[in-house]
Write an enzyme that holds these catalytic residues in place. Sequence first.
Site: not given
Length: 386
Positions: A101, A132, A326
Amino acid sequence: MERYIVLRKPLGTGQSLKRSASAGSPGLATLAVERVTRHALLDLSRDPEVLAVTPPMATALIRPAQGTCAQPLTGDAWGIASVSADRSPYTGKGVTIAVLDTGIDKSHLAFAGMDILEQDFTGEGNGDLDGHGTHCAGTIFGRDVNGRRIGVARGVSRALIGKVIGQNDGDSQMIFEGLQWALQQRANIISMSLGFDFPGEVESKVKNGWPVDLATSQALEAYRGNLRLLDALMNLFKAQSAFNSAPLVIAAAGNESRRSVNSQFKIAASLPAAAEGVISVGAVAASSHLYEVAEFSNSFPRVSAPGVDIISAWPGGALKCLNGTSMACPHVAGVAALWWQHLQEKNAPNRSSAVASYLTAHARSDCFKSGFDASDFGHGLVTSPL
């Protein structure tokens, strides 16, 4: 000359023995980036040692949206109970998770006391400049933050953090290198909440002077080549199953669908989630005692998990609420860790394949509102071992 990603057969097979051991480890495929002419590319594609060759393709986050959770944040993250992690006797102890990620803020309280190995593939350096990756990691194995539970598998003590998306996104070379690295580091489960950026690939070529139709054709060629390489890599992962060293790969299905009342534009799961052997994950939202598929969630996922108003860690010690597949993907990675521990304690063989089977066999399909079907939620909502 142009840049190509080349995947060759594992060392120790056929003529591969003649190559230098520095090119890779015995038993593992070798991944290299080479600059070659069109003529040399044809020779490469005919080489029996070469499994796949493709130009790199633009990649990007499966970008989430801001959730609507009320502030201040109180109570456990709702997804924990939805996947029955709150009732499971398993914690993910002894399981190694890789998260490919944007990196991680490992100083966050959610990761206190963990053994975290970072590897940067972007050139930016370790750490998380986006947030994120930290959010996804928190959902998988985050410890409680100020008495609030955010992590599904809080017993995971070792994590591999591959930074494959930077401030300017990334390309498929970074993802492939991250997957190989995770395998070499003996990850049991790999979580990816990112996608191959087909529209971005077209846009980039148009900006460089390509006509739209030719840019689209070239982007399609790159997409097809990257799919073939990813499938070849996943087949090599599968070959490690007999030694219990094959990781289970889990990926977000994507957020491109638009399931509003007046429109039903459904997009199928995108790469890498659509590749052979990858567990693709759709997102659901809680609605009374039933669930509904999130309006952005792509179709034909293999399983589904909570992906709306998900509270998790954020750089700087904070918590943040986000929506997206996600956010659903790390729920499945966490539940997979619980099943992995369950099978590990039984000394079961072929654990990655077995965990994949348990995830689908125990997924609930009777908890969705009418109007949704298997094309929307796959086998159903994942459930932890009880």
